[in-house]
Design an enzyme around this catalytic site. Structure first.
Site, short mmCIF file in Angstrom:
data_model
loop_
_atom_site.label_atom_id
_atom_site.label_comp_id
_atom_site.label_asym_id
_atom_site.label_seq_id
_atom_site.Cartn_x
_atom_site.Cartn_y
_atom_site.Cartn_z
N GLY A 67 39.84 27.11 38.91
CA GLY A 67 39.81 26.79 40.32
C GLY A 67 39.75 28.05 41.16
O GLY A 67 39.91 29.17 40.68
N VAL A 70 36.34 33.74 44.57
CA VAL A 70 36.13 35.00 43.85
C VAL A 70 37.38 35.88 43.94
O VAL A 70 38.08 35.90 44.95
CB VAL A 70 34.91 35.75 44.41
CG1 VAL A 70 35.12 36.19 45.85
CG2 VAL A 70 34.55 36.95 43.53
N THR A 71 37.66 36.60 42.86
CA THR A 71 38.70 37.62 42.87
C THR A 71 38.25 38.79 42.02
O THR A 71 37.20 38.73 41.37
CB THR A 71 40.06 37.06 42.39
OG1 THR A 71 41.09 38.01 42.72
CG2 THR A 71 40.06 36.82 40.89
N PHE A 72 39.05 39.85 42.04
CA PHE A 72 38.74 41.06 41.28
C PHE A 72 39.84 41.31 40.27
O PHE A 72 41.03 41.15 40.56
CB PHE A 72 38.63 42.26 42.23
CG PHE A 72 38.52 43.59 41.53
CD1 PHE A 72 37.36 43.94 40.85
CD2 PHE A 72 39.58 44.49 41.53
CE1 PHE A 72 37.26 45.16 40.18
CE2 PHE A 72 39.49 45.70 40.88
CZ PHE A 72 38.33 46.04 40.21
N HIS A 73 39.44 41.71 39.07
CA HIS A 73 40.37 42.18 38.05
C HIS A 73 40.02 43.62 37.70
O HIS A 73 38.83 43.97 37.61
CB HIS A 73 40.28 41.34 36.78
CG HIS A 73 40.68 39.91 36.96
ND1 HIS A 73 41.88 39.54 37.51
CD2 HIS A 73 40.03 38.76 36.66
CE1 HIS A 73 41.96 38.22 37.54
NE2 HIS A 73 40.85 37.72 37.03
N LEU A 156 46.14 33.30 42.00
CA LEU A 156 46.22 32.26 41.00
C LEU A 156 44.88 31.56 40.86
O LEU A 156 44.16 31.37 41.83
CB LEU A 156 47.27 31.20 41.39
CG LEU A 156 48.72 31.42 40.97
CD1 LEU A 156 49.32 32.56 41.76
CD2 LEU A 156 49.54 30.15 41.18
N GLY A 168 45.06 31.62 34.75
CA GLY A 168 46.45 31.88 35.12
C GLY A 168 46.61 32.64 36.41
O GLY A 168 46.16 32.21 37.46
N LEU A 169 47.22 33.84 36.33
CA LEU A 169 47.54 34.59 37.54
C LEU A 169 47.35 36.08 37.30
O LEU A 169 47.32 36.55 36.16
CB LEU A 169 48.96 34.31 38.01
CG LEU A 169 50.12 34.71 37.12
CD1 LEU A 169 50.58 36.14 37.42
CD2 LEU A 169 51.30 33.77 37.29
N CYS A 186 39.51 35.55 47.34
CA CYS A 186 39.90 34.13 47.28
C CYS A 186 39.25 33.30 48.38
O CYS A 186 39.74 32.23 48.75
CB CYS A 186 41.41 33.98 47.30
SG CYS A 186 42.23 34.91 45.97
#
Length: 222
Positions: A67, A70-73, A156, A168-169, A186
């Site tokens: 869900g 977009v995010t960054f790792h 999340l 997950g988170l 997000c």
């Protein structure tokens, strides 16, 4: 629950391993918690809007089935992947998400930081002006600016398949935050992103991962 500290691992093979683990589960498969960090990568949620990826440059963008947007790792971020059978543990998805957020809140508290939930925006936030203040949020001065004065420190994004969780988170510890400026984190334009280092908490990935792992193991119990 078995806790596995994977260290720094590529995102896509880890994503596929989560899918394979979940697809091959039986009613007796023990739950696991994977703790890791990834080389720089943007991940897009299943219903993510591509317009929120502004200028990825050389950083790859991976479409996923979690869900969220977009995010960054990247290095210096603790990523936690609980692989749980919710039916066996006895609670539903809403409660699961609440417990994930609570684990982050309690992890931050171990470092003296007060985290906050924002209604309708999963994740955990801190006051930019005073992340150590214990005062509760009173709501934004302007309803159209729900993140005014806040920075996001944990994101999340979950997936549930046949009552079993993966994804997950992610908790930002000490990382290069510049890539967040190339997306709407997000899905929120202008949302500030912070880590423990920038708000004045000098700790290591290993220490933060250990604390977060302990809080998750306790809070995700049946």
């Amino acid at each position: 629950m078995e806790v596995r500290v994977l260290g720094r691992v590529e995102y896509l093979p880890t994503y596929r391993s989560m899918q394979d683990f979940t697809a091959g589960r039986t009613a007796d498969t023990p739950d696991q918690l994977w703790l890791c960090e990834h080389p720089p990568v943007y991940t897009q949620g299943l219903a993510g809007d591509a317009s929120h990826v502004l200028a990825p440059g050389s950083i790859p963008v991976v479409a996923t089935n979690r869900g969220g947007q977009v995010t960054f790792h990247g290095p210096g971020q603790v990523v936690a992947y609980p692989l749980l059978d919710l039916r066996r543990r006895g609670y539903f998805v809403k409660e699961y998400v609440y417990r994930l957020e609570e684990a982050v809140l309690r992890t931050l508290a171990e470092f003296g930081v007060t985290g906050h939930r924002v209604a309708g925006a999963p994740g955990i936030y801190v006051r930019l002006a005073d992340p150590f203040s214990h005062a509760a949020l009173t709501g934004p001065a302007r309803p159209d600016q729900p993140f005014d004065g806040l920075g996001k420190i944990a994101a999340l994004g979950v997936k549930v398949s046949r009552h079993c969780t993966y994804h997950g988170l992610a908790l930002n510890v000490a990382m290069d935050l510049e890539p967040f400026s190339r997306i709407n984190p997000c899905g929120y334009a202008g949302l500030a992103t912070v880590d423990l280092s920038t708000i004045g908490v000098p700790t290591t990935w290993t220490v933060a991962a250990g604390v977060l792992g302990q809080k998750l193991a306790a809070l995700l119990a049946a």
